[in-house]
Design an enzyme around this catalytic site. Structure first.
Site, PDB file in Angstrom:
ATOM      1  N   TYR A 291       0.851  -1.192   0.000  1.00  0.00           N
ATOM      2  CA  TYR A 291       0.000   0.000   0.000  1.00  0.00           C
ATOM      3  C   TYR A 291       0.881   1.234   0.000  1.00  0.00           C
ATOM      4  O   TYR A 291       1.792   1.370   0.822  1.00  0.00           O
ATOM      5  CB  TYR A 291      -0.920   0.031   1.220  1.00  0.00           C
ATOM      6  CG  TYR A 291      -1.859   1.214   1.211  1.00  0.00           C
ATOM      7  CD1 TYR A 291      -2.874   1.302   0.260  1.00  0.00           C
ATOM      8  CD2 TYR A 291      -1.714   2.248   2.130  1.00  0.00           C
ATOM      9  CE1 TYR A 291      -3.740   2.390   0.228  1.00  0.00           C
ATOM     10  CE2 TYR A 291      -2.579   3.339   2.117  1.00  0.00           C
ATOM     11  CZ  TYR A 291      -3.590   3.401   1.162  1.00  0.00           C
ATOM     12  OH  TYR A 291      -4.430   4.486   1.138  1.00  0.00           O
TER      13      TYR A 291
ATOM     14  N   ASP B  97       9.107   2.497   0.871  1.00  0.00           N
ATOM     15  CA  ASP B  97       7.998   3.194   1.509  1.00  0.00           C
ATOM     16  C   ASP B  97       8.051   2.866   2.997  1.00  0.00           C
ATOM     17  O   ASP B  97       7.630   1.802   3.430  1.00  0.00           O
ATOM     18  CB  ASP B  97       6.681   2.729   0.889  1.00  0.00           C
ATOM     19  CG  ASP B  97       5.468   3.430   1.488  1.00  0.00           C
ATOM     20  OD1 ASP B  97       5.593   3.985   2.599  1.00  0.00           O
ATOM     21  OD2 ASP B  97       4.403   3.405   0.853  1.00  0.00           O
TER      22      ASP B  97
ATOM     23  N   LYS C 195       3.651   9.429   9.346  1.00  0.00           N
ATOM     24  CA  LYS C 195       3.426   8.990  10.725  1.00  0.00           C
ATOM     25  C   LYS C 195       4.293   9.723  11.750  1.00  0.00           C
ATOM     26  O   LYS C 195       4.114  10.903  11.990  1.00  0.00           O
ATOM     27  CB  LYS C 195       3.634   7.472  10.823  1.00  0.00           C
ATOM     28  CG  LYS C 195       2.915   6.652   9.761  1.00  0.00           C
ATOM     29  CD  LYS C 195       1.414   6.643   9.920  1.00  0.00           C
ATOM     30  CE  LYS C 195       0.762   5.724   8.908  1.00  0.00           C
ATOM     31  NZ  LYS C 195      -0.700   5.743   8.961  1.00  0.00           N
TER      32      LYS C 195
END
Length: 445
Positions: free
Chosen positions: A142, A234, A263
């Site tokens: 993702y 990622d 994050k």
């Protein structure tokens, strides 16, 4: 527990928000708990119910819901001095210097506003830098809600995974299985001269937490070097969660050309970033010719929060604490599964954890990977452990969502609401919290 207030709020939300939520992962059955406030390792919902929280904002809350005093002071200071300026500030330079000092791949960095924006910009950068169009992604990986990576199928039949994306966009994306070196070699043999980048999570962290098999990332690194493609990690989820301040790339000993972040790098505020080799990152405008810009990029409150977040971790035993508790929790769940559901698989590393409801595994945990699946080929459970996103999708996902998650919530433990999303331990969690959680697992399993 009483949930009348959350039910009423959800009823109101359905009239003004699609599906009653602003992010699809928040939609739980029959309705989600609406959070009123956070308190350390807990959240309190609109009805006053108190839960041990392992969602942790889907990762950014390394310290739980009460940030350390230096973080809170920095946020208050910068917020009180002005909401934003649309101009550079000193704190964004300090934050960039800190990240560049600690993350192996980062010489320069561009801050943006979300993980999705970071991966969108990284794909554009890779294409602009190499002059090529195609990117390789992992099936089950993702990389945010973007057209280039919301792609299903395989290298020969890529197709959009959602309505709203023209098929012409998907044809430039080549999905392959994670942990399959032969598939990576085949796609490079067929398309190597056209591949701008391989975009991969060091650990599949949005599909059940799947660790790489030994040597997988090293092989991707070799293929990219051989064909002049960029290797993009990622680390939106794993960054500053796995491997401490060096991130997951330091754990696996593979240095990508470009890394995307989100994050924790913003201390719980909206953030994303693209870091990497200076000669690559400098292709972003205004230094180079690949356009990238954003009014709220490098927002001073976010930069201050992220900078103090990481500084506190550097100066205290944060990772020792969260990683110890994470391992204790995973090992405790393994002990429970051996008696109650040996076909299930415990996954995770450092402060991340999950139980995947796999359907077929040896009936014993003897000689297994303790503390979470490590893809050790000598482990008796090796063949049954999930190695791809498809393996996780084939698990008993309905049982997790409709029964297990509901039962844990009823016992006051809040987990991510589906089989796929990672769960996180924070600095606010205690050994007593872990014991309480294991007791809830014992009942729910």
């Amino acid at each position: 527990m009483n949930h009348e207030r959350s039910r009423d709020l959800y009823d109101r939300a359905l009239s003004v928000l699609p599906g009653g939520v602003n992010s699809s992962v928040r939609a739980t059955q029959p309705y989600p708990p609406f959070v009123a406030r956070g308190d350390g390792a807990h959240v309190v919902d609109a009805d006053g119910n108190r839960y041990l929280d392992y969602v942790m904002g889907y990762g950014p809350l390394l310290y739980g819901h009460d940030a350390p005093e230096p973080v809170q002071s920095a946020v208050q200071k910068f917020a009180s001095e002005g909401p934003m300026y649309g101009m550079p500030t000193e704190v964004e330079v300090e934050h960039a210097e800190f990240v560049a000092r600690h993350v192996p791949s980062v010489e320069m960095i561009r801050f943006v506003n979300s993980g999705t924006e970071a991966t969108v910009s990284a794909v554009r950068l890779a294409r602009g830098y190499t002059g090529r169009d195609k990117i390789v992604v992992m099936q089950g990986g993702y990389h945010g809600a973007q057209e280039s990576t919301l792609v299903a199928g395989g290298p020969e039949n890529p197709r959009p995974s959602t309505p709203g994306i023209p098929p012409e966009f998907a044809k430039h994306t080549l999905p392959i299985p994670f942990n399959d070196p032969a598939a990576a070699e085949a796609v490079f043999e067929e398309h190597g001269d056209d591949i701008a980048a391989v975009l991969v999570e060091p650990i599949l962290a949005n599909k059940g937490i799947v660790m790489p098999v030994d040597g997988y990332h090293q092989r991707l690194r070799e293929l990219c070097d051989d064909h002049g493609s960029l290797l993009v990690f990622d680390e939106v989820i794993t960054g500053f969660r796995v491997g401490g301040l060096g991130c997951a790339q330091s754990t696996f000993g593979v240095t990508p050309d470009v890394t995307t972040f989100g994050k924790i790098i913003g201390g719980g505020f909206p953030v994303g970033a693209i870091g990497g080799k200076a000669e690559i990152i400098e292709r972003f405008t205004p230094a180079g010719d690949v356009f990238q810009s954003g009014t709220f990029s490098g927002h001073p409150v976010t930069m201050a929060a992220g900078h103090e977040y990481l500084k506190f971790a550097a100066e205290n035993d944060v990772y020792e604490h969260v990683n110890r508790l994470g391992r204790r929790l995973r090992e405790g769940v393994e002990d429970l599964l051996e008696d109650r559901a040996p076909e299930y698989t415990v996954v995770g590393t450092d402060s991340m954890f999950k139980t995947v409801f796999t359907r077929d595994a040896p009936g014993s945990f003897e000689d297994h990977c303790e503390g979470g699946c490590r893809q050790r080929d000598s482990c008796p459970r090796f063949d049954a452990c999930p190695k791809t996103g498809a393996d996780v999708a084939a698990a008993e996902t309905g049982r997790w969502e409709r029964i297990f998650w509901q039962e844990m919530k009823a016992q006051g433990v809040l987990l991510t609401a589906n089989q796929f999303e990672s769960q996180f331990v924070s600095y606010a969690h205690t050994d007593e919290d872990i014991e309480e959680t294991l007791e809830a697992y014992k009942t729910a399993l």
